[in-house]
Each structure stands twice: as C-alpha cells, then as structure tokens.
Motif scaffolding. Structure first.
Motif, PDB file in Angstrom:
ATOM      1  N   GLU A 176       1.348  -1.393   0.216  1.00 59.62           N
ATOM      2  CA  GLU A 176      -0.017   0.207  -0.257  1.00 59.62           C
ATOM      3  C   GLU A 176       0.883   1.392   0.332  1.00 59.62           C
ATOM      4  O   GLU A 176       0.606   2.094  -0.530  1.00 59.62           O
ATOM      5  N   GLU A 177       1.836   0.951   0.466  1.00 59.65           N
ATOM      6  CA  GLU A 177       3.262   2.406   0.974  1.00 59.65           C
ATOM      7  C   GLU A 177       3.784   2.580  -0.407  1.00 59.65           C
ATOM      8  O   GLU A 177       4.468   3.491  -0.206  1.00 59.65           O
ATOM      9  N   GLY A 178       3.661   1.444  -1.248  1.00 59.46           N
ATOM     10  CA  GLY A 178       4.318   1.762  -2.325  1.00 59.46           C
ATOM     11  C   GLY A 178       5.957   1.030  -2.243  1.00 59.46           C
ATOM     12  O   GLY A 178       6.716   0.522  -3.144  1.00 59.46           O
ATOM     13  N   LYS A 179       6.307   0.439  -1.733  1.00 65.41           N
ATOM     14  CA  LYS A 179       7.466  -0.063  -1.312  1.00 65.41           C
ATOM     15  C   LYS A 179       7.799  -1.402  -1.740  1.00 65.41           C
ATOM     16  O   LYS A 179       9.252  -2.074  -1.794  1.00 65.41           O
ATOM     17  N   LEU A 180       6.436  -2.001  -2.172  1.00 64.05           N
ATOM     18  CA  LEU A 180       7.001  -3.639  -2.627  1.00 64.05           C
ATOM     19  C   LEU A 180       5.916  -3.853  -4.011  1.00 64.05           C
ATOM     20  O   LEU A 180       4.604  -3.136  -4.035  1.00 64.05           O
ATOM     21  N   HIS A 181       5.634  -4.822  -4.114  1.00 62.46           N
ATOM     22  CA  HIS A 181       4.733  -5.431  -5.428  1.00 62.46           C
ATOM     23  C   HIS A 181       4.657  -6.699  -5.112  1.00 62.46           C
ATOM     24  O   HIS A 181       5.877  -7.903  -4.930  1.00 62.46           O
ATOM     25  N   LEU A 182       3.438  -7.467  -5.092  1.00 59.86           N
ATOM     26  CA  LEU A 182       3.343  -9.291  -4.634  1.00 59.86           C
ATOM     27  C   LEU A 182       5.159  -9.720  -5.336  1.00 59.86           C
ATOM     28  O   LEU A 182       5.118 -11.250  -5.329  1.00 59.86           O
ATOM     29  N   ASP A 183       5.024  -9.147  -6.754  1.00 63.51           N
ATOM     30  CA  ASP A 183       5.458 -10.132  -7.974  1.00 63.51           C
ATOM     31  C   ASP A 183       6.632  -9.877  -8.340  1.00 63.51           C
ATOM     32  O   ASP A 183       7.900 -10.197  -8.864  1.00 63.51           O
ATOM     33  N   ASP A 184       7.425  -8.860  -6.593  1.00 62.43           N
ATOM     34  CA  ASP A 184       8.846  -8.828  -6.956  1.00 62.43           C
ATOM     35  C   ASP A 184       9.351 -10.054  -6.277  1.00 62.43           C
ATOM     36  O   ASP A 184       9.161 -10.824  -5.286  1.00 62.43           O
ATOM     37  N   TYR A 185      10.506 -10.151  -6.883  1.00 64.20           N
ATOM     38  CA  TYR A 185      11.468 -11.175  -6.175  1.00 64.20           C
ATOM     39  C   TYR A 185      12.562 -10.885  -4.886  1.00 64.20           C
ATOM     40  O   TYR A 185      12.326  -9.671  -4.505  1.00 64.20           O
ATOM     41  N   VAL A 186      12.435 -12.295  -4.455  1.00 60.71           N
ATOM     42  CA  VAL A 186      13.414 -11.945  -3.041  1.00 60.71           C
ATOM     43  C   VAL A 186      14.191 -11.862  -3.165  1.00 60.71           C
ATOM     44  O   VAL A 186      15.295 -11.580  -2.256  1.00 60.71           O
ATOM     45  N   PHE A 187      15.068 -13.621  -3.809  1.00 58.74           N
ATOM     46  CA  PHE A 187      16.540 -13.493  -3.901  1.00 58.74           C
ATOM     47  C   PHE A 187      16.910 -13.463  -5.304  1.00 58.74           C
ATOM     48  O   PHE A 187      16.538 -13.295  -5.898  1.00 58.74           O
ATOM     49  N   GLY A 188      18.557 -13.027  -5.349  1.00 59.37           N
ATOM     50  CA  GLY A 188      19.213 -13.020  -6.058  1.00 59.37           C
ATOM     51  C   GLY A 188      19.237 -11.690  -6.335  1.00 59.37           C
ATOM     52  O   GLY A 188      19.087 -10.473  -5.758  1.00 59.37           O
ATOM     53  N   GLU A 189      19.967 -11.423  -7.387  1.00 57.66           N
ATOM     54  CA  GLU A 189      20.724  -9.790  -7.783  1.00 57.66           C
ATOM     55  C   GLU A 189      19.311  -9.040  -8.145  1.00 57.66           C
ATOM     56  O   GLU A 189      19.460  -8.267  -7.666  1.00 57.66           O
ATOM     57  N   HIS A 190      18.837  -9.339  -8.118  1.00 55.15           N
ATOM     58  CA  HIS A 190      16.913  -8.449  -8.558  1.00 55.15           C
ATOM     59  C   HIS A 190      16.347  -8.200  -7.096  1.00 55.15           C
ATOM     60  O   HIS A 190      15.302  -8.303  -7.444  1.00 55.15           O
ATOM     61  N   GLY A 191      16.382  -9.828  -6.610  1.00 53.22           N
ATOM     62  CA  GLY A 191      15.631  -9.514  -5.403  1.00 53.22           C
ATOM     63  C   GLY A 191      15.840  -8.796  -3.917  1.00 53.22           C
ATOM     64  O   GLY A 191      16.754  -8.084  -4.409  1.00 53.22           O
ATOM     65  N   ILE A 192      14.982  -8.662  -3.908  1.00 50.99           N
ATOM     66  CA  ILE A 192      14.658  -7.300  -2.314  1.00 50.99           C
ATOM     67  C   ILE A 192      15.571  -7.916  -1.026  1.00 50.99           C
ATOM     68  O   ILE A 192      16.876  -6.733  -1.261  1.00 50.99           O
ATOM     69  N   LEU A 193      15.969  -9.348  -1.124  1.00 48.72           N
ATOM     70  CA  LEU A 193      17.320  -9.651   0.100  1.00 48.72           C
ATOM     71  C   LEU A 193      18.810 -10.274  -0.559  1.00 48.72           C
ATOM     72  O   LEU A 193      18.404 -11.056  -0.902  1.00 48.72           O
ATOM     73  N   ASN A 194      19.263  -9.392  -1.899  1.00 49.15           N
ATOM     74  CA  ASN A 194      19.369  -9.069  -2.418  1.00 49.15           C
ATOM     75  C   ASN A 194      21.219  -8.551  -1.620  1.00 49.15           C
ATOM     76  O   ASN A 194      22.255  -8.990  -2.253  1.00 49.15           O
ATOM     77  N   ASP A 195      21.296  -9.146   0.133  1.00 50.96           N
ATOM     78  CA  ASP A 195      22.445  -9.007   0.574  1.00 50.96           C
ATOM     79  C   ASP A 195      23.721 -10.117   0.589  1.00 50.96           C
ATOM     80  O   ASP A 195      23.095 -11.040   0.339  1.00 50.96           O
ATOM     81  N   GLU A 196      24.647  -9.969   0.901  1.00 51.78           N
ATOM     82  CA  GLU A 196      25.289 -10.901   0.598  1.00 51.78           C
ATOM     83  C   GLU A 196      24.680 -11.776   1.651  1.00 51.78           C
ATOM     84  O   GLU A 196      25.126 -13.567   1.536  1.00 51.78           O
ATOM     85  N   ALA A 197      24.024 -11.379   2.784  1.00 55.09           N
ATOM     86  CA  ALA A 197      24.023 -12.816   3.481  1.00 55.09           C
ATOM     87  C   ALA A 197      23.017 -13.948   2.887  1.00 55.09           C
ATOM     88  O   ALA A 197      23.072 -14.877   3.248  1.00 55.09           O
ATOM     89  N   TYR A 198      22.450 -13.438   2.239  1.00 57.59           N
ATOM     90  CA  TYR A 198      21.677 -14.366   1.453  1.00 57.59           C
ATOM     91  C   TYR A 198      21.716 -14.517   0.080  1.00 57.59           C
ATOM     92  O   TYR A 198      21.333 -15.175  -1.158  1.00 57.59           O
ATOM     93  N   SER A 199      23.400 -14.800  -0.190  1.00 60.98           N
ATOM     94  CA  SER A 199      23.646 -14.798  -1.673  1.00 60.98           C
ATOM     95  C   SER A 199      24.422 -16.313  -1.819  1.00 60.98           C
ATOM     96  O   SER A 199      24.477 -16.481  -3.240  1.00 60.98           O
ATOM     97  N   ASN A 200      24.632 -17.074  -1.251  1.00 63.12           N
ATOM     98  CA  ASN A 200      24.741 -18.477  -1.619  1.00 63.12           C
ATOM     99  C   ASN A 200      23.612 -19.002  -1.697  1.00 63.12           C
ATOM    100  O   ASN A 200      23.010 -20.927  -0.950  1.00 63.12           O
ATOM    101  N   ILE A 201      23.081 -19.092  -2.623  1.00 61.04           N
ATOM    102  CA  ILE A 201      22.109 -19.691  -3.191  1.00 61.04           C
ATOM    103  C   ILE A 201      22.025 -21.232  -4.014  1.00 61.04           C
ATOM    104  O   ILE A 201      22.742 -20.631  -4.797  1.00 61.04           O
ATOM    105  N   LYS A 202      22.144 -22.490  -3.785  1.00 62.79           N
ATOM    106  CA  LYS A 202      22.047 -23.615  -3.920  1.00 62.79           C
ATOM    107  C   LYS A 202      21.473 -24.024  -5.581  1.00 62.79           C
ATOM    108  O   LYS A 202      21.914 -24.410  -6.639  1.00 62.79           O
TER     109      LYS A 202
END
Length: 180
Positions: free
Chosen positions: A27-53
């Motif tokens: 509602e605040e315009g900070k996300l859309h339900l179709d936004d990716y969560v992980f990876g370079e284009h994801g919301i959680l694109n931090d180093e902490a979440y980069s070890n994706i198998k």
C-alpha cells in the motif's frame, strides 16, 4: 495462574500479522507481490543471502511466500523447528537466528519449482519478516507495532523469545513432553 494480562504465544496466527504488514508495505508503494525475494534482482540481495544452491530460488516472489508456494517444504522436517540440527550443520552455537535458518535453506535445493504447488511453510514467513525489515528500514517488531498493531488498539503484543530466561514476566509457562 492465568489472568487477563497473561501473555500467550499466537503461533501461526502471527502469519496473518506478517501478511498484513506485507500488504501495508505494498500500500505504501514499497513492494509489489510479484517482486523477487532473492538473487541480484531480489529484495534480499544482501551478501548474507547470496549462497543460493538452487537457481529456481531466484524466481521466488513475495506472493509465493505469502501463498506457501515458494518451493520450500517440510519434507525432511520443518527447518524452523530444527534449530539444533541446523546450528550443527551451519557450525554456530544455539540459539540460532532466523537468518541462519534461511541461509541453511538457501544452501539446499527447493522441493518444487516456485508457484507450481503449495506446501505449508513457516520458513516462508520468516523470510517475509526479513523482507519487511529491509523495506521498512526498521526491525520487524517495531514496524508491525507502529503500523499494524497500535492503530488497531493492540499495545501489549511482542515477539516471543526461545529461552525461558528471556520470556516476558507476564508470559505463561509452556509445557512439552519430556522427550521434546
């Protein structure tokens, strides 16, 4: 003794609170339900979440997490209820943070392609907590209290703590089987 001021855990009912916070961010315009969560284009694109198998993990959307269709499953046990096993595998001391559980899950393959079926996922809602924190730029509990609970007249709701020594003074005792 249980009195009107006694605090109880709400367990999975908390998912409704988390989902409401996600919808508030939309509602605040900070996300859309179709936004990716992980990876370079994801919301959680931090180093902490980069070890994706599993590369399919980068296709998980916010909506997949909300709908329990992200690809995570409890096929080998619910990771949110396996903290000691995960601590051992991740080589950290318990109690572990949800970030460690998420990192553990990312280091494994998904059970199915996101969006193709459903599987109840406590982990998915722990991930949504991190999405909320990143986009709100404040801790999950603070955002939920300020934007969801307090406007609804709820002022004595808190995140529970795992260890007995950290429970709130007016929190009830929990009893488990002796072999738990």
């Amino acid at each position: 003794e249980v009195v009107p001021s006694s605090l109880f855990r709400i367990a999975s009912v908390s998912k409704l609170v988390t989902a409401t916070a996600i919808m508030k961010l939309q509602e605040e315009g900070k996300l859309h339900l179709d936004d990716y969560v992980f990876g370079e284009h994801g919301i959680l694109n931090d180093e902490a979440y980069s070890n994706i198998k599993d590369r399919r993990t980068k296709r998980i959307t916010v909506e997949h997490l909300l709908r329990h269709s992200s690809g995570f499953s409890s096929k080998y046990g619910d990771p949110m209820f396996l903290p000691l096993a995960i601590a051992k595998k991740m080589n950290v001391e318990p109690p572990i943070e949800s970030q460690t559980t998420i990192q553990f899950a990312l280091s494994r393959r998904l059970s199915f392609t996101p969006g193709t079926r459903g599987s109840y996922s406590n982990l998915g809602y722990a991930i949504l907590e991190k999405v909320i924190e990143k986009l709100a730029e404040e801790p999950y509990e603070a955002y939920v209290q300020t934007h969801i609970l307090n406007p609804s007249g709820i002022f004595d709701m808190h995140l529970g703590k795992s260890l007995q020594k950290d429970h709130f003074p007016n929190e009830v005792n929990y009893y488990e089987q002796s072999d738990a």
